[in-house]
Design a protein around this motif. Structure first.
Motif, PDB file in Angstrom:
ATOM      1  N   GLY A 171       0.830  -1.173   0.118  1.00 47.61           N
ATOM      2  CA  GLY A 171      -0.299  -0.033  -0.166  1.00 47.61           C
ATOM      3  C   GLY A 171       0.997   1.227   0.096  1.00 47.61           C
ATOM      4  N   ASN A 172       0.211   2.353  -0.279  1.00 48.67           N
ATOM      5  CA  ASN A 172       0.927   3.517  -0.331  1.00 48.67           C
ATOM      6  C   ASN A 172       1.462   4.178   0.778  1.00 48.67           C
ATOM      7  N   VAL A 173       0.656   3.734   1.965  1.00 52.81           N
ATOM      8  CA  VAL A 173       1.153   4.020   3.345  1.00 52.81           C
ATOM      9  C   VAL A 173       2.639   3.310   3.765  1.00 52.81           C
ATOM     10  N   CYS A 174       2.598   2.342   3.211  1.00 54.12           N
ATOM     11  CA  CYS A 174       3.874   1.250   3.645  1.00 54.12           C
ATOM     12  C   CYS A 174       4.921   1.661   2.957  1.00 54.12           C
ATOM     13  N   VAL A 175       4.833   2.095   1.443  1.00 56.91           N
ATOM     14  CA  VAL A 175       5.776   2.497   0.754  1.00 56.91           C
ATOM     15  C   VAL A 175       6.508   3.911   1.287  1.00 56.91           C
ATOM     16  N   LYS A 176       5.552   4.941   1.929  1.00 53.91           N
ATOM     17  CA  LYS A 176       5.898   5.914   2.424  1.00 53.91           C
ATOM     18  C   LYS A 176       6.845   5.653   3.690  1.00 53.91           C
ATOM     19  N   ARG A 177       6.434   4.894   4.718  1.00 51.16           N
ATOM     20  CA  ARG A 177       7.006   4.586   5.798  1.00 51.16           C
ATOM     21  C   ARG A 177       8.287   3.859   5.538  1.00 51.16           C
ATOM     22  N   PHE A 178       8.366   2.820   4.749  1.00 49.05           N
ATOM     23  CA  PHE A 178       9.330   2.030   4.291  1.00 49.05           C
ATOM     24  C   PHE A 178      10.381   2.746   3.653  1.00 49.05           C
TER      25      PHE A 178
END
Length: 155
Positions: free
Chosen positions: A69-76
């Motif tokens: 998801g885009n949230v995990c890409v941002k956080r990772f």
């Protein structure tokens, strides 16, 4: 990672697909290669459901890729894919709007828009009043970018 995002689960899944055994080193192996939208909700590697805005990340060392998801890409990875998706939503609602600088750079790097189109976007991005020809070009570019974001699922 609150809000249904399980960072430990994401970390374990990413490390299993990476050459490195340490997350900080493994992060350097991964990069965002594509974005897409799902017709049906999917589940992220972190276990969060539902996700519609999907980011495909690839590992340069192992040649493996996975959707998150885009949230995990941002956080990772620290990549603001959410800004690209926001820009796409805005342009879908009004083709006369310009895509954001982040979206312009992303689609240029992936070869969706060429150098001339990139320069056009950069020079007209903040303009509110365009000539008829500039408006036609902007609309065509926006349609090209929207078409490049693949849909997954039933459609």
């Amino acid at each position: 990672m609150g809000d249904g995002y399980n960072f430990q689960q994401l970390k374990a899944a990413i490390l299993a697909l990476s050459q490195a055994a340490d997350l900080e080193v493994a992060k350097k192996e991964w990069r965002l290669v594509d974005i897409s939208e799902a017709d049906e909700p999917e589940t992220c590697l972190c276990g969060h459901f539902p996700i519609i805005e999907l980011c495909t990340i690839a590992n340069a060392a192992t040649a493996k890729s996975v959707d998150v998801g885009n949230v995990c890409v941002k956080r990772f990875l620290g990549f603001r894919s959410d800004l690209i998706f926001q820009s796409l939503k805005r342009v879908r609602a009004d083709l006369d709007k310009a895509i954001s600088k982040d979206a312009t750079a992303f689609f240029h790097e992936r070869g969706v828009i060429n150098d001339w189109e990139y320069q056009f976007q950069q020079s007209t991005m903040r303009k509110r009043i365009l000539s008829q020809r500039q408006l036609e070009i902007r609309r065509a570019l926006n349609q090209k970018v929207i078409a490049a974001v693949r849909r997954r699922g039933l459609s």
